[in-house]
Design a protein around this motif. Sequence first.
Motif, short mmCIF file in Angstrom:
data_model
loop_
_atom_site.label_atom_id
_atom_site.label_comp_id
_atom_site.label_asym_id
_atom_site.label_seq_id
_atom_site.Cartn_x
_atom_site.Cartn_y
_atom_site.Cartn_z
N SER A 108 -0.47 -9.19 -6.31
CA SER A 108 -1.09 -8.57 -5.47
C SER A 108 -2.02 -9.19 -4.37
N MET A 213 6.57 2.31 -6.00
CA MET A 213 7.46 1.39 -4.92
C MET A 213 8.56 1.36 -5.51
N ASP A 232 -1.54 -2.70 -1.88
CA ASP A 232 -0.67 -3.90 -1.26
C ASP A 232 0.39 -3.03 -0.25
N TYR A 233 0.85 -1.83 -0.51
CA TYR A 233 2.21 -1.43 -0.04
C TYR A 233 2.27 -0.24 1.07
N ASP A 235 0.60 2.80 2.23
CA ASP A 235 0.47 2.95 3.32
C ASP A 235 0.87 5.47 4.28
N ASN A 239 4.53 6.36 4.76
CA ASN A 239 5.72 5.70 3.51
C ASN A 239 4.77 6.43 2.52
N LEU A 267 9.72 3.37 2.38
CA LEU A 267 9.61 2.27 2.50
C LEU A 267 10.21 1.75 3.42
N ILE A 271 9.43 -3.93 4.53
CA ILE A 271 8.55 -4.34 3.56
C ILE A 271 9.00 -4.40 1.93
N GLU A 274 10.22 -8.32 1.03
CA GLU A 274 9.00 -9.29 -0.27
C GLU A 274 9.37 -9.10 -1.51
N TYR A 275 9.93 -7.78 -2.03
CA TYR A 275 10.07 -7.48 -2.71
C TYR A 275 10.83 -7.31 -4.32
#
Length: 328
Positions: A108, A213, A232-233, A235, A239, A267, A271, A274-275
């Motif tokens: 992260s 996530m 990190d993700y 918000d 989201n 989400l 974004i 990225e994962y």
Amino acid sequence: MRKLYFLVPGTGKKFACGGLFAELKAFELAKQVVTSQVVTYRQKEKDHLYLDDVLKQNNLDDIIFVISWGFDVPKLAKKLQFYNVVYHAHSSGYGFRLPSHVPIITVSRNTMGYWGQKSPNSLIYYLPNQISDEFSNLNLTRDIDVLVQARKSSDYLLKQLIPALQSQCNVTVINSFVDDLSQLFNRSKVYLYDSAEYWAQQRVSEGFGLQPMEALACGCQVFSSINGGLSDYLDPGFNCYKIAGYSTEYDVKRILKTINSPQKLSLSSHILAEYRSNNIIKRLEIILSEINFFFDHKQQFLGDINDLTKMKMARLFLRKVMKKIVSK
């Protein structure tokens, strides 16, 4: 490129946890880039190499040992000090330091920032954990209003919020391992996650925070803490929603409103991409190329940048004080 040996204490039920599963996922992805193997160091296992046996080999220059098990890292780093070692950092806050010849790969940006401050002379990279493709929105009927996993949940969540919700909506609490969590996420409207209290007790950080996530990827509305790697993700307001907001009654009102509202937070696909595995593999190729170049250099040259030790910090502080005294 050099082979990767992923060091774990063992792979059986005794060692089962999120960190182990994440490390084994990383191993599976790494196999698509370079020859990789799992190596155990606490218990011998039939299908894997054992560290003490590996170290009996004469030449290990073509091997990179990947260490990750936080509480074991200082001991392993010392044991492997004459070999090529990379630290795969899931969490932060363990308190140990690493020499600058050990590159650090963090899962992260939160953890990357921690090590950027803790080890400013080390090579540091960001490689996020993988969200499997099975975690996606299947547009199923959502017959569960609120889903909660008891493990890592705060006292507030289990003893105040859930009882308050149970009389007003359909709440499902998971107390054991679930084989197909993606199906549950696809059946749920809201997922609650509150791990700040748990990690504060462990005195280390939330390294990544996989479940929120995964829930978002499946179309759940998420109420979560924002500690550690979750920042990190997540918000809040865009989201997800921040859990434990001021009072139990306020949380209940927000959750019930979310359950019944046609407006949904999500989400973004940007974004989430990225994962996913494709991006992680591309990043890993670049990271491993740089790390191999570094280990080639390390074989021929000694490092000459002083580490940020307590002694150096003390000298810098005294120098600052002396400058103030002289200026006056």
